[in-house]
Structure formats: C-alpha cells, structure tokens
Design an enzyme around this catalytic site. Structure first.
Site, mmCIF file in Angstrom:
data_model
loop_
_atom_site.group_PDB
_atom_site.id
_atom_site.type_symbol
_atom_site.label_atom_id
_atom_site.label_comp_id
_atom_site.label_asym_id
_atom_site.label_seq_id
_atom_site.Cartn_x
_atom_site.Cartn_y
_atom_site.Cartn_z
ATOM 1 C CG ASN A 118 54.182 -1.411 23.932
ATOM 2 O OD1 ASN A 118 53.269 -0.628 24.015
ATOM 3 N ND2 ASN A 118 54.791 -1.655 25.030
ATOM 4 N N GLY A 169 -2.067 -9.924 -2.076
ATOM 5 C CA GLY A 169 -1.432 -10.759 -3.909
ATOM 6 C C GLY A 169 -1.049 -11.824 -3.510
ATOM 7 C CB THR A 170 -0.768 -15.499 -1.103
ATOM 8 O OG1 THR A 170 0.567 -13.760 -0.203
ATOM 9 C CG2 THR A 170 -0.264 -16.910 -1.407
ATOM 10 N NE ARG A 224 0.122 1.376 8.474
ATOM 11 C CZ ARG A 224 0.930 2.474 9.689
ATOM 12 N NH1 ARG A 224 0.237 2.610 10.845
ATOM 13 N NH2 ARG A 224 2.081 3.509 8.541
ATOM 14 C CG ASP A 263 64.520 3.474 27.702
ATOM 15 O OD1 ASP A 263 62.842 4.553 27.707
ATOM 16 O OD2 ASP A 263 64.443 1.540 27.836
ATOM 17 C CE LYS A 269 -2.964 -8.405 5.398
ATOM 18 N NZ LYS A 269 -2.280 -7.933 3.870
ATOM 19 C CE LYS A 325 2.782 -19.110 24.169
ATOM 20 N NZ LYS A 325 1.995 -18.213 25.310
ATOM 21 C CG HIS A 356 50.260 -15.092 12.016
ATOM 22 N ND1 HIS A 356 49.804 -16.520 11.711
ATOM 23 C CD2 HIS A 356 51.935 -14.979 11.637
ATOM 24 C CE1 HIS A 356 50.448 -16.698 11.312
ATOM 25 N NE2 HIS A 356 52.226 -17.240 10.844
ATOM 26 N N GLY A 385 53.600 -16.648 3.064
ATOM 27 C CA GLY A 385 52.279 -17.807 3.055
ATOM 28 C C GLY A 385 52.022 -16.966 3.620
ATOM 29 C CB THR A 419 -4.228 -11.996 2.870
ATOM 30 O OG1 THR A 419 -2.196 -12.205 3.157
ATOM 31 C CG2 THR A 419 -4.633 -13.121 4.164
#
Length: 510
Positions: free
Chosen positions: A414, A33-34, A61, A464, A63, A135, A273, A302, A31
């Site tokens: 926390n 351009g290819t 759109r 505290d 073909k 498929k 870590h 490290g 098709t």
C-alpha cells in the site's frame, strides 16, 4: 574427401576459416555472395547447382532445399541403411556446415522497413540446413557464429577432427540461434495483426552481462537485453565510469528511470530499494536535486539518482558530498564528470531521454509461469479529476496533487505519498494496511507540511486514513475512489474541510 557447406550473410572471418578447412583437406560447397567472396580469395569451391543438379530459382528462395544437401547432412554414418541410400542416390556426406542467416533483425530494426522487405529477409534454407546438421551432431560440425571459427580450426589442427562435445555444444548453440530467429519473426508477424494474447508467447533476449551474483551473494544471476533493444531502458544506458552494475543496481535503476519519465520539468529522482525516497522538480537541475535531497536526506545515502537534464558542475559538487551507487542522466558536463569520477566505484551512466515511449508489455516471472500486462502508462489530466468534497482544491493544491499522484504510482503498495508541488516530503511504502502507510508518510513529513497534500495509490476502505491525515495537517487528498465506503471518507474529509479528488484510476505496484 570430407565436405563443408558455407553460406553466410556475415562474411566476418569466413575467408580465413575456409582456408583453414581447405588446408585440413575439406572440399567446399558454397552459394551466392559467399561463393563470390571465396572465389575472389582464390579458394576453390563447388556451387550448389553442381551438387544438386538444379539451378537456384525463385530469386534464390529455392537453392539448398534438396535431398543431395539434406541427405548429406542428415544421413547417419553409423547406419548401413542410411549409407546405402546415400550411395544409391549419389549423395555425398557433408561434415561441416557454416551458415548464418538473412539479417531479419537488422531489417526490421530500420525505421522505414516495409513488410515486403521484412518477409524477403526471412531465411528458409539457412535454418533448414542448420537444423539438419545440428540434429546429426554425432557426425556433423555446424557453426553459426564467427566467434567459433577459431575453436573448430584449432581442433582440426590438433586432432584432425572436432570432438563430440564440441559438436554437441555447437548444435545447442544453433538451436538457440534458430529459436531466437523464429521468435523475432513470430513477434513481428503477431504484432502486424495486433494479436495481443497469442496462444504461444515466444521471447528472445541476448546476454548482456554475467553478474557477480544475484539479489544475494549466494545466488547466481545474469542480465539479458531485448533482442530488439529499447532505447529508454537501463539495458541501453551507457556506463561512463565506475564498477559494473549488480543485480540490485539494475532493478533499482529500472525503477528510477520509470519514475523519471513521468516528469517533463527539470527533475531528480532519488531511489532506494525500489521505492523513491525523494523526488524533486525545479527551475534547474541543481534546484531539483536540492529538493530531492531535502525530501529525505537520510535515505538517499547509498541510493540511486536519475536526473532528466545534464548534470552540471554545481549539481555534481553537491552530489559528490554523498555516497551514491549510481547517477543516471542524459549527459554530464566535462567539469561535472571530472568531479564525480573521483569516486572510483560510483557508476555514472548516460541514457537517451528523447524517446521515453515504450509500449512493450511488462513481464514478471512466477514459479512455473510468466505474468504479462500492459505498462501503467495511462495519461491522466488533473483538471478532469472528480472533486468529491464540498471544498475544491486550490490551484496550488491541484499542482501538488498532480505531483504526488505521479510519485505514488511508483511506490510499493500500500502506497502513500505526502508532497508539495515540487517535492515529496513523506513516503509510506509496502504496508499491509493503508493507515499504516499514512502514518509512516506523515511521520516523515513532520515539520514540512506547508502546502503538503496526500496521494493514495488505491481507495481508502475506511475513513480512518482520511481522519488521521486531516488531524496531522493535510488539506487536500487525491485517490482513485471506488470503495463501497467512499461516502464515509468523503464525509470525514468534509468534516475537516479537506479537499478530496477522485482520479478513477488505481496504481497498485506490487
């Protein structure tokens, strides 16, 4: 004669592949351009309208959406009823399909792309042919990736046919490809209508690296990158030197660059870590590195470093004294690179710091599902924080509180950070109770409390922590506020003359 249908946007290798099919006795349908490329190469081809009897229409759109195409792809060769129907309607089998799709990804990646351009680059016929052929992989060989051309030709040359296993593998690859293609389209359109919680979440990523192992040596792992790459990300960083990244390297590096984007002044982040062990800001990157190093000269060993300015020779010479896993920076001077690259395993990486904005949601896997949330990138203005105590923080204390607040949002909850205005001096991470994190952070900060303040990622449920901090030299605290017992913490701060501000924003990080 067997037939092949060839229609590709990416013309890489298509002429050579088609010549190989022709040599194997395959008739070629093509098709647009290819076909033009193949005709110019002297390869005989049939046009789509010669097969279907209908011209291409509607600006291309329509073909290939025709029974003579899809019947030739879907018809089962092992069912007499299928073959009789094909014969009755003059449908010839198509045994090979070589199709790749309109460049939708490349189109939407352009900064000035219009919606009209994006929509026109949604391929309809291509995915339909690929899916039909896949498929029917029992009989049809389908190729979507030029990298697979050689495999197909090799099997044709040696066996005059492709194997069922190859056809099935290629079919699976097609469905992954079309699923990813559709995922990008769905994401583009979903974002265009600002649908933030769609009923289906379709994601697609490209394999960037197969890792040696995962978090531990008995776990397999791989690193995938966003199909539309994010500039400021560890996936987009460029590795200049050193051995390949590990799973833990990637996790730590990601955490480190998240912290680095909080700071505009010359800053170095040292991370271990998933938690910062030192953050330093200074007038130069060399000074920033010294502050980051001095924040915790033991834990940095490290670790991973991120510098938000070019690493110069003076900084590199200091970094070279340590064992480090990774150094990430916008760039390295030639002299700095020469020094650091003497360590063959040290990973040196560059990252574009010019665009750190990233509005992508964060995603975390859980057993059987995925958690999705906004990134914690809320903009905060320290001058607008609420002063909850009798004493207000001084200007110097407010600068230190702002620095500590940027740091604590990246510490595992926390979380407690003790800092002055240019460096962290104590980090308490991941404790099951808040006062435990306070004690760890203050123990690390011992002897370096001059100008130090304390930041807590969430409110104090009891007074505290405030009392312990005050008794150990803290004169200013920043926290979100919002506890039903805030008044107790405020009273305790007032008792010791501590300035305490409420941000109204919590920064849990689990």
């Amino acid at each position: 004669m067997t037939r092949a249908l060839i229609s590709v946007s990416d013309k890489t290798g298509v002429v050579e592949f088609t010549k190989g099919l022709v040599q194997a006795g395959v008739e070629i349908i093509s098709t647009g351009g290819t076909k033009k490329v193949l005709d110019e190469a002297g390869i005989p081809t049939l046009s789509i309208d010669e097969v279907t009897g209908f011209p291409e229409m509607m600006d291309g759109r329509v073909k290939t959406l025709h029974p003579k195409i899809h019947g030739g792809l879907l018809g089962r060769r092992d069912l007499t009823t299928h073959m009789d129907a094909m014969k009755a309607h003059d449908i010839q089998p198509i045994d090979f399909v070589c199709v790749n799709l309109y460049p939708f990804k490349e189109t939407i990646s352009k900064p000035d792309v219009t919606e009209a351009d994006a929509i026109e680059n949604i391929d309809i016929g291509g995915p339909s042919m690929l899916r039909s052929a896949s498929k029917n992989f029992q009989s049809v060989t389908v190729v979507v990736d030029p990298k697979d051309y050689a495999l197909v030709l090799a099997e044709l040359e040696s066996n005059q046919a492709t194997s069922l296993e190859t056809r099935k593998r290629l079919a699976a690859k097609v469905f992954r490809h079309t699923a990813a293609y559709d995922a990008l389209i769905a994401d583009y359109l979903t974002k265009s209508v600002n649908d933030v919680e769609p009923e289906k979440l379709t994601l697609t990523y490209d394999l960037k690296q197969t890792l040696r192992y995962g978090e531990n040596s008995h776990q397999t792992a791989a690193f995938y990158q966003d199909a539309l790459p994010t500039a400021y990300s560890i996936a987009s960083a460029h590795q200049l030197h050193g051995k390949e990244l590990s799973y833990n390297n990637i996790k730590d590096a990601d955490a480190a660059i998240r912290i680095a984007r909080e700071f505009t002044e010359p800053t170095v982040v040292a991370l271990k870590h998933m938690n910062p062990c030192g953050i330093g800001s200074g007038r130069t990157i060399s000074e920033a590195y010294q502050f980051a190093y001095e924040a915790d000269p033991t834990s940095i060993f490290g670790g991973i470093l991120v510098a938000n300015r070019e690493v110069d020779l003076a900084t590199a010479e200091e970094m070279h004294k340590l064992f480090l896993e990774i150094i990430i920076a916008p760039s390295f001077s030639k002299e700095a690179f020469d020094v650091l690259s003497n360590k063959k395993n040290l990973r040196l990486m560059t990252l574009d710091f010019s665009n750190q904005v990233n509005s992508q949601p964060e995603m975390v896997s859980v057993l059987g599902g995925l958690l999705v949330q906004e990134q914690d990138v809320v903009e905060e203005i320290p001058e607008e924080w609420e002063v909850a105590t009798d004493r207000k923080p001084s200007a110097e204390e407010l600068r230190a509180l702002a620095f500590a607040w940027k740091a604590v949002k990246h510490v595992k909850s926390n979380a407690i950070v003790v800092a002055n205005e240019h460096q962290t001096v104590g980090v308490g991470a991941g404790q099951m109770n808040r006062v435990g994190s306070v004690k760890i952070a203050l123990e690390e900060a011992k002897g370096r409390m001059d100008g130090a303040v304390l930041a807590s990622d969430a409110y104090f449920p009891m007074d505290d922590s405030v009392e312990y901090a005050a008794q150990h030299g803290i004169k200013a605290i920043v926290q979100p506020g919002g506890s039903i017992r805030d008044k107790d913490s405020i009273a305790m701060a007032n008792k010791y003359g501590v300035a305490m501000v409420f941000t109204g924003i919590r920064h849990f990080r689990h």
